[in-house]
Design an enzyme around this catalytic site. Structure first.
Site, PDB file in Angstrom:
ATOM      1  N   TYR A 136       9.295 -93.674 -44.989  1.00 55.16           N
ATOM      2  CA  TYR A 136       9.832 -93.344 -46.322  1.00 55.16           C
ATOM      3  C   TYR A 136      10.565 -92.030 -46.135  1.00 55.16           C
ATOM      4  O   TYR A 136      10.245 -91.030 -46.743  1.00 55.16           O
ATOM      5  CB  TYR A 136       8.626 -93.212 -47.268  1.00 55.16           C
ATOM      6  CG  TYR A 136       8.908 -93.092 -48.740  1.00 55.16           C
ATOM      7  CD1 TYR A 136       9.600 -94.081 -49.436  1.00 55.16           C
ATOM      8  CD2 TYR A 136       8.427 -91.999 -49.464  1.00 55.16           C
ATOM      9  CE1 TYR A 136       9.808 -93.980 -50.805  1.00 55.16           C
ATOM     10  CE2 TYR A 136       8.634 -91.886 -50.836  1.00 55.16           C
ATOM     11  CZ  TYR A 136       9.325 -92.885 -51.495  1.00 55.16           C
ATOM     12  OH  TYR A 136       9.527 -92.786 -52.852  1.00 55.16           O
ATOM     13  N   ARG A 150       8.048 -90.584 -61.570  1.00 59.31           N
ATOM     14  CA  ARG A 150       7.153 -89.453 -61.786  1.00 59.31           C
ATOM     15  C   ARG A 150       7.812 -88.415 -62.669  1.00 59.31           C
ATOM     16  O   ARG A 150       7.949 -88.604 -63.863  1.00 59.31           O
ATOM     17  CB  ARG A 150       6.694 -88.885 -60.435  1.00 59.31           C
ATOM     18  CG  ARG A 150       5.609 -89.746 -59.785  1.00 59.31           C
ATOM     19  CD  ARG A 150       5.144 -89.179 -58.469  1.00 59.31           C
ATOM     20  NE  ARG A 150       6.180 -89.259 -57.452  1.00 59.31           N
ATOM     21  CZ  ARG A 150       6.360 -90.330 -56.667  1.00 59.31           C
ATOM     22  NH1 ARG A 150       5.597 -91.382 -56.792  1.00 59.31           N
ATOM     23  NH2 ARG A 150       7.312 -90.354 -55.768  1.00 59.31           N
ATOM     24  N   GLU A 207      15.859-103.513 -49.689  1.00 59.71           N
ATOM     25  CA  GLU A 207      15.896-102.108 -49.285  1.00 59.71           C
ATOM     26  C   GLU A 207      16.713-102.018 -48.008  1.00 59.71           C
ATOM     27  O   GLU A 207      16.421-102.687 -47.019  1.00 59.71           O
ATOM     28  CB  GLU A 207      14.472-101.551 -49.054  1.00 59.71           C
ATOM     29  CG  GLU A 207      13.737-101.301 -50.360  1.00 59.71           C
ATOM     30  CD  GLU A 207      12.386-100.616 -50.178  1.00 59.71           C
ATOM     31  OE1 GLU A 207      11.880-100.579 -49.042  1.00 59.71           O
ATOM     32  OE2 GLU A 207      11.849-100.121 -51.180  1.00 59.71           O
ATOM     33  N   TYR A 252       0.259-100.946 -56.351  1.00 64.86           N
ATOM     34  CA  TYR A 252       0.363 -99.929 -55.301  1.00 64.86           C
ATOM     35  C   TYR A 252      -0.662 -98.794 -55.393  1.00 64.86           C
ATOM     36  O   TYR A 252      -0.850 -98.053 -54.433  1.00 64.86           O
ATOM     37  CB  TYR A 252       1.787 -99.390 -55.207  1.00 64.86           C
ATOM     38  CG  TYR A 252       2.133 -98.204 -56.064  1.00 64.86           C
ATOM     39  CD1 TYR A 252       2.271 -96.927 -55.494  1.00 64.86           C
ATOM     40  CD2 TYR A 252       2.330 -98.340 -57.419  1.00 64.86           C
ATOM     41  CE1 TYR A 252       2.597 -95.838 -56.278  1.00 64.86           C
ATOM     42  CE2 TYR A 252       2.655 -97.262 -58.203  1.00 64.86           C
ATOM     43  CZ  TYR A 252       2.789 -96.013 -57.639  1.00 64.86           C
ATOM     44  OH  TYR A 252       3.101 -94.928 -58.408  1.00 64.86           O
ATOM     45  N   LYS A 261       5.596-106.440 -50.580  1.00 61.55           N
ATOM     46  CA  LYS A 261       6.478-106.220 -49.434  1.00 61.55           C
ATOM     47  C   LYS A 261       6.243-107.242 -48.328  1.00 61.55           C
ATOM     48  O   LYS A 261       7.123-107.456 -47.491  1.00 61.55           O
ATOM     49  CB  LYS A 261       6.207-104.830 -48.830  1.00 61.55           C
ATOM     50  CG  LYS A 261       6.380-103.679 -49.782  1.00 61.55           C
ATOM     51  CD  LYS A 261       7.819-103.262 -49.870  1.00 61.55           C
ATOM     52  CE  LYS A 261       7.958-101.940 -50.609  1.00 61.55           C
ATOM     53  NZ  LYS A 261       9.330-101.456 -50.532  1.00 61.55           N
ATOM     54  N   THR A 357      13.991 -96.802 -46.980  1.00 59.34           N
ATOM     55  CA  THR A 357      15.261 -97.035 -47.658  1.00 59.34           C
ATOM     56  C   THR A 357      16.204 -95.853 -47.456  1.00 59.34           C
ATOM     57  O   THR A 357      15.796 -94.698 -47.587  1.00 59.34           O
ATOM     58  CB  THR A 357      15.021 -97.232 -49.166  1.00 59.34           C
ATOM     59  OG1 THR A 357      14.023 -98.228 -49.321  1.00 59.34           O
ATOM     60  CG2 THR A 357      16.289 -97.650 -49.884  1.00 59.34           C
TER      61      THR A 357
END
Ligand code: CA
Length: 423
Positions: A136, A150, A207, A252, A261, A357
């Site tokens: 990530y 967030r 992605e 998640y 995924k 990604t």
């Protein structure tokens, strides 16, 4: 400089200037044809060069290699021979394809047997993947997602600039370009729902990623320093990490993505070696705060690779929906590999490591529909007038990528996949 990268080299094979596969590239893959079973090939222009046939003609006799290694359904056994051998084989193939060499070009029987038009070759999954990790590592992607999910003011979690965040993905569902992908069914909990439901995902996404393939086994317990990472990397492919966002959002917490995924991950069939990409090394972004010592590295460890994503509805032409570059990745592959092994976890030849990604910060550079449409709030309008918040059935997603400098283009070809209705 590695001789095979010399920009002045030319092949006796006619190669279009916009080809991904000039003589300076020579990526490895596994192919089969109506007459030939699975075996190793090298991409050159619009042809596949059959290494198995070259082995039968003793054209690798000056290299310490058993030529039956080319007649395998995966590259793993070849990769396990180590970096000096990959390099020697690539250099020898380069030599055989040069204008001043007639070992193939002067033998019409051999030439007929070893050169196959790409249109007649079926590309197969290049490696048997034992372990798949997905990182990530794009600051821009993590920021875009953090702003949506967030806090727009504090989009990054406190660990992000200290740890190359990753998770262990599913290896069994890694598929090669051209494999259709069924829309997954899963558990979701939308904002209007009181209880979860089980249904085909309404938020199927792609992605845009790159991935590297591990080139060396390591023993349990032994970390790989970032500066030693290169000899553990065989090469790179393009990767599409298909994602079901509604499933992901519900499942998640607290352990990360699982079934959202694991239903499919697509990769491109040609593995471009780090050797071929050597001229495209660039400095990465500045890392602040400074990473811990085990993540420090020397030299330039990012790569200038242009990337694009295209969407193709069932009856319409493909349209570009993202253009970005691999060069801006915050955490580089050497750091990812150092982090992966820092606890003593071992590497196995053929392991796949996704970059995460790859997004920029500007519209047009986002590597997922989640970012492009702000989770469906600002749908894309396609040239045929239809709209997309997420992928429809029978849409195809195509990822392409190449590095280019001084008229030499080191390309990856493409990874393509079509969405089929849920079963
Ligand atoms: Ca991913």
């Amino acid at each position: 400089m590695i001789k095979a990268n010399d920009p002045t080299l030319h092949s006796w094979i006619q190669i279009s200037p916009d080809s991904d596969f000039p003589i300076q590239n020579l990526p490895f893959g596994i192919f089969q044809t109506a007459e030939k079973d699975a075996r190793m090939g090298v991409a050159i222009g619009s042809y596949v060069l059959d290494l198995c046939v070259l082995g039968q003609y003793n054209l690798f006799e000056l290299i310490d290699i058993d030529p039956t290694i080319f007649h395998r359904p995966y590259l793993n056994d070849f990769i396990a021979l180590g970096q000096p051998t990959w390099r020697a084989v690539r250099n020898r193939v380069s030599e055989l394809l040069r204008t001043d060499n007639d070992e193939i070009s002067g033998n019409s029987d051999l030439m007929h047997q070893c050169l196959i038009r790409m249109t007649e070759a079926e590309m197969l999954l290049p490696v048997k993947v034992g372990n798949y990790t997905d990182f990530y590592s794009s600051l821009e992607h993590a920021t875009n997602v953090g702003q949506m999910f967030r806090d727009p003011e504090q989009p990054l979690l406190p660990n992000w600039r200290h740890i190359p965040i990753g998770y262990h993905g599913r290896a069994s569902s890694i598929v090669v370009s051209g494999t259709d992908v069924y829309r997954p069914t899963g558990q979701t909990m939308g904002p209007e729902q009181q209880t979860p439901i089980f249904q085909p995902t309404n938020q199927l996404d792609f992605e845009l990623e790159m991935a590297f393939i591990a080139g060396k086994d390591t023993p349990l317990g032994y970390p790989v320093p970032a500066d030693a990472a290169d000899e553990h990397i065989f090469g790179l492919v393009l990767l599409n990490d298909w994602s079901a966002r509604d499933v992901q959002q519900w499942e998640y917490v607290p352990l990360g993505p699982f079934l959202s995924k694991s239903f499919a991950t697509s990769i491109s069939p040609w593995v471009v070696t780090l050797d071929a990409l050597e001229p495209f090394r660039v400095k990465g972004p500045e890392q602040l705060p400074r990473p811990l010592p085990y993540l420090e590295f020397t030299g330039h460890r990012n790569y200038d690779i242009q990337l694009e994503v295209l969407l193709q509805p069932a009856e319409s032409p493909e349209v570009t929906i993202c253009q970005t570059n691999f060069r801006n990745m915050y955490w580089n592959m050497s750091q990812q590999l150092a982090h992966q092994t820092s606890n003593g976890c071992n590497l196995q030849v053929g392991d796949l490591y996704g970059s995460g990604t790859i997004s920029g910060s500007e519209p047009g550079t986002f590597g997922s529909l989640l970012e492009i449409t702000r989770q469906g709030k600002t749908p894309l309008t396609l040239p045929d007038g239809s709209q997309r918040s997420f992928l429809h059935d029978n849409d195809s997603v195509i990822v392409r990528g190449y590095a280019e400098k001084g008229g030499i283009r080191i390309g990856f070809g493409e990874v393509r996949g079509k969405v089929l209705p849920a079963i």
